[in-house]
Scaffold this active site. Structure first.
Site, PDB file in Angstrom:
ATOM      1  N   ARG A   1      35.761  28.880  54.357  1.00  0.00           N
ATOM      2  CA  ARG A   1      36.639  27.895  54.985  1.00  0.00           C
ATOM      3  C   ARG A   1      35.898  27.060  56.026  1.00  0.00           C
ATOM      4  NH1 ARG A   1      40.546  32.573  56.959  1.00  0.00           N
ATOM      5  NH2 ARG A   1      39.673  33.381  55.014  1.00  0.00           N
TER       6      ARG A   1
ATOM      7  N   LYS B   1      33.545  24.626  47.340  1.00  0.00           N
ATOM      8  CA  LYS B   1      32.797  25.665  48.063  1.00  0.00           C
ATOM      9  C   LYS B   1      31.585  26.064  47.244  1.00  0.00           C
ATOM     10  CE  LYS B   1      33.176  30.496  49.599  1.00  0.00           C
ATOM     11  NZ  LYS B   1      34.033  31.700  49.628  1.00  0.00           N
TER      12      LYS B   1
ATOM     13  N   ASP C   1      26.778  35.426  49.174  1.00  0.00           N
ATOM     14  CA  ASP C   1      27.554  35.769  50.369  1.00  0.00           C
ATOM     15  C   ASP C   1      27.401  37.241  50.708  1.00  0.00           C
ATOM     16  OD1 ASP C   1      29.306  35.844  52.483  1.00  0.00           O
ATOM     17  OD2 ASP C   1      31.104  35.859  51.217  1.00  0.00           O
TER      18      ASP C   1
ATOM     19  N   ASP D   1      30.155  32.929  44.300  1.00  0.00           N
ATOM     20  CA  ASP D   1      30.856  32.273  45.407  1.00  0.00           C
ATOM     21  C   ASP D   1      30.593  30.770  45.479  1.00  0.00           C
ATOM     22  OD1 ASP D   1      32.775  32.803  47.266  1.00  0.00           O
ATOM     23  OD2 ASP D   1      31.410  33.404  48.857  1.00  0.00           O
TER      24      ASP D   1
ATOM     25  N   ASP E   1      32.343  36.637  57.685  1.00  0.00           N
ATOM     26  CA  ASP E   1      32.588  36.753  56.251  1.00  0.00           C
ATOM     27  C   ASP E   1      33.716  35.825  55.795  1.00  0.00           C
ATOM     28  OD1 ASP E   1      32.140  37.679  53.703  1.00  0.00           O
ATOM     29  OD2 ASP E   1      33.445  39.432  53.915  1.00  0.00           O
TER      30      ASP E   1
ATOM     31  N   GLU F   1      33.465  32.672  55.749  1.00  0.00           N
ATOM     32  CA  GLU F   1      32.559  31.525  55.888  1.00  0.00           C
ATOM     33  C   GLU F   1      32.940  30.350  55.004  1.00  0.00           C
ATOM     34  OE1 GLU F   1      31.693  32.631  52.035  1.00  0.00           O
ATOM     35  OE2 GLU F   1      31.978  33.964  53.757  1.00  0.00           O
TER      36      GLU F   1
ATOM     37  N   LYS G   1      29.296  42.671  54.474  1.00  0.00           N
ATOM     38  CA  LYS G   1      30.117  43.312  53.455  1.00  0.00           C
ATOM     39  C   LYS G   1      29.571  44.704  53.137  1.00  0.00           C
ATOM     40  CE  LYS G   1      31.117  39.017  50.883  1.00  0.00           C
ATOM     41  NZ  LYS G   1      32.582  38.995  50.960  1.00  0.00           N
TER      42      LYS G   1
END
Length: 488
Positions: free
Chosen positions: A333, A247, A252, A270, A329, A331, A259
Site C-alpha cells: 500500500r 503493485k 517480499d 507479489d 510488511d 509495504e 515474515k
C-alpha cells in the site's frame, strides 16, 4: 512460445489427434465429425460418455482403410462460453500429444472461440528453468475451416489474449534472483518499444529527488533499487482515459517486520499487479482498443538490512501526505500510494489499481475470487460484470467509514496499518489507498477509483483446473480487456 499455437488448414493433418466436438441436445449426442465417418454416438455412449461440458474420451475412428486416433470433447448444450473455455482447458490436458486438429466450422463462432482460447490458456508452460520438457504437452492446434479469413481473425484475437496472459505468467513465475526491479522495468520498456507506447522510468535517485517517499522507503532496504514506470497508450480518437496502477514487489520478505520462513515462499508473486498492467497495455494495443491508458508500475524489493525502513519511521508520499510505518510488511500500500497520487495528477476518467495486497483477501474470498472495492458504484459494477463475462470470479466489497478511522496516527497524517487489530484487513488496506486518490479536474469531488485485490487468485497453488494452470494465472487481465472493450 509459452503456450500452444494456432494454425489453419482445410483438412485435418493425418498425424494429428482429431478433436470431435460433442453436444448433448434433447438427451442425445450430436457429434461434429468429418464427412465419411459413421455415427459414433452409440459407441461413445457405450463408454459412458455423456457429452457433459469438459468431458473427454479417446476413441479410434475409421480412416483410409484403417483407424486414426480421435478425442471426443463434451460441450454440454453448446450455449455457455465459460463452460466452453473450460472444455478447451480439459482438451489441452487430456490430449496427451503435441498436436490436435479441430473442425472449427462445426461450432457456433462464440463457442468455437471460447474452446480455442481455453485450450491456449491451459497449454501454458513455464519452461525457462527446465532441463527436460514434457513430450506430451500440447503445442499446436490446427483449426480446420473453409473460411480462412474469418478463422484467421479469430485465431489472432485468441492468440493476442493468450500471449498477454502468458507475458504476465512468465514474469510472475520468474525466480526473484532473475527479476529485480530493474528487470521488471525492462520488460515494460520492451513492450512499450514494440507497441509504440510512451514510456518513462524513475530510478532510486530520481524517485528520492521527485518526492516518491513510498517507493523510496520500501526499496531502500535492498541492494537492488526501486523503480517507477509510466507507460502511455494513446490511440487516435480515444475519448476515455483510464489510469492503471500496479503493485510490483519483486520479492517480499516483510522487511524488518520479517515474515516467517514458510510465508516467504511464493513471494515472487507479489509483482503480479504490475505485470498484469504490462499485459493489458500490450493486448489493448494489439486489439486496437479505443481507450487511452496510462500504466503506473510501482516496483521495489522489500528486504531487511541496515538501510531498511523501520517501524515507527514516518515517510512522505508523493503529493505530501505523511505515513507512520507501523508494519513494514504492509509495504504494498505504501508503493501504491505513490502511484495513485501520481496518476491522480493527470485527472484520468478512472483509476484502477491492481495488487496482491492482503492475505485478508484470501481469508475473505479464497483463492479464486478477486475483491473489488472503490468509491464509484457504477464502475465497480462494470468491473464485476466484465469479470463474470470472461469467467474470472470477483466480488464487490465495502469500505466502511469506520474502517478508515482506525488508520489515525498520533505523529503523521495516517498509519499504514492498525497495530494489534487484524480484523477487516482487506478493507483497511483499501481505505488506506483511497486516501491518495486525487480530485477531479473541475473540483467536483474525488476521481472515480476501483481497487482489485488479487492476492489469492494471482497464484494457483493447487493442481490445474478449467483452463487455469498451476502457478501464475494472469488473473484479471481478460477482465480489464473486456471492461475496456465495453467502453471503447
Amino acid at each position: 512460445m509459452t503456450h500452444a499455437i494456432l494454425e489453419l488448414a482445410e483438412s485435418a493433418p493425418d498425424a494429428q489427434l482429431l478433436v470431435l466436438p460433442v453436444l448433448r441436445l434433447d438427451d442425445a449426442l450430436t457429434i461434429s465429425a468429418p464427412p465419411g465417418l459413421p455415427d459414433l454416438g452409440p459407441s461413445l455412449e457405450a463408454t459412458g460418455f455423456r457429452g457433459k461440458s469438459g468431458e473427454t474420451q479417446k476413441i479410434a475412428v475409421p480412416h483410409e482403410g484403417g483407424v486414426r486416433a480421435a478425442i471426443a470433447l463434451g460441450l454440454g448444450d453448446g450455449s455457455d462460453e465459460e463452460q466452453a473455455r473450460r472444455a478447451g482447458g480439459a482438451l489441452a490436458r487430456a490430449a496427451g500429444t503435441s498436436a490436435v486438429a479441430i473442425d472449427a466450422d462445426a461450432l457456433e463462432p462464440a463457442i468455437r472461440q471460447a474452446v480455442l482460447l481455453g485450450a491456449l490458456l491451459a497449454s501454458y508452460r513455464f519452461t525457462a528453468y527446465k532441463s527436460e520438457l514434457d513430450d506430451d504437452a500440447l503445442t499446436t492446434i490446427t483449426v480446420v475451416t473453409g473460411d480462412r479469413d474469418r478463422a484467421a481473425a479469430e485465431n489472432a484475437r485468441a492468440t493476442t489474449l493468450a500471449n498477454a496472459v502468458a507475458l504476465v505468467q512468465d514474469a510472475v513465475n520468474t525466480p526473484p534472483n532473475d527479476l529485480p526491479p530493474a528487470a521488471l522495468a525492462d520488460i515494460a520498456l520492451r513492450v512499450a518499444h514494440e507497441n509504440g507506447f510512451e514510456s518513462r522510468v524513475w530510478d532510486e535517485q530520481q524517485l528520492r529527488d521527485g518526492g516518491y517517499g513510498g517507493l523510496t522507503a520500501v526499496g531502500q532496504g535492498s541492494s537492488r533499487g526501486p523503480r517507477l514506470v509510466r507507460l502511455a497508450y494513446r490511440p487516435e480518437g480515444a475519448e476515455l482515459h483510464i489510469a492503471l496502477v500496479g503493485k510490483g514487489i519483486t520479492f517480499d520478505t516483510g522487511g524488518l517486520s520479517l515474515k516467517p520462513a514458510a510465508s516467504m515462499v511464493g513471494m515472487k508473486f507479489d509483482m503480479a499487479g504490475a505485470a498484469t498492467i504490462i499485459g493489458v497495455l500490450q493486448a489493448a494495443a494489439e486489439l486496437g482498443i479505443q481507450v487511452a491508458l496510462t500504466g503506473w508500475l510501482c516496483i521495489a524489493e522489500n528486504m531487511p538490512s541496515s538501510t531498511a525502513t523501520r517501524p515507527d519511521d514516518v515517510v512522505t508520499i508523493y503529493g505530501g501526505k505523511t505515513v507512520e510505518i507501523t508494519n513494514t510488511d504492509a509495504e504494498g500500500r505504501i508503493v501504491m500510494a505513490d502511484g495513485i497520487a501520481a496518476a491522480s495528477e493527470e485527472h484520468p476518467d478512472l483509476i484502477i489499481d491492481i495488487a496482491t495486497l492482503t492475505g485478508a483477501q484470501v481469508v475473505a474470498l479464497g483463492d479464486r475470487t478477486t475483491a473489488v472495492m472503490g468509491n464509484d458504484d457504477a464502475w465497480i459494477r462494470s468491473v464485476v460484470d466484465a469479470s463474470r463475462s470472461v469467467g474470472e470470479p470477483s466480488w464487490a466489497m465495502p469500505i466502511p467509514e469506520e474502517v478508515g478511522d482506525t488508520l489515525k496516527s498520533p505523529v503523521a497524517d495516517l498509519a499504514n496499518m492498525r497495530s494489534g487489530n487484524r480484523s477487516a484487513g482487506m478493507l483497511v488496506a483499501a481505505a488506506f489507498l483511497e486516501r491518495f486518490v486525487g480530485d477531479r479536474a473541475d473540483g467536483s469531488g474525488a476521481l472515480p477509483w476501483v481497487h482489485l485485490d488479487i492476492a489469492g487468485p494471482s497464484n494457483n497453488e493447487s493442481a490445474a483446473y478449467g483452463y487455469v494452470p498451476k502457478g501464475a494465472t494472469g488473473v484479471m487481465l481478460r477482465t480489464l480487456i473486456a471492461l475496456l472493450e465495453s467502453r471503447a
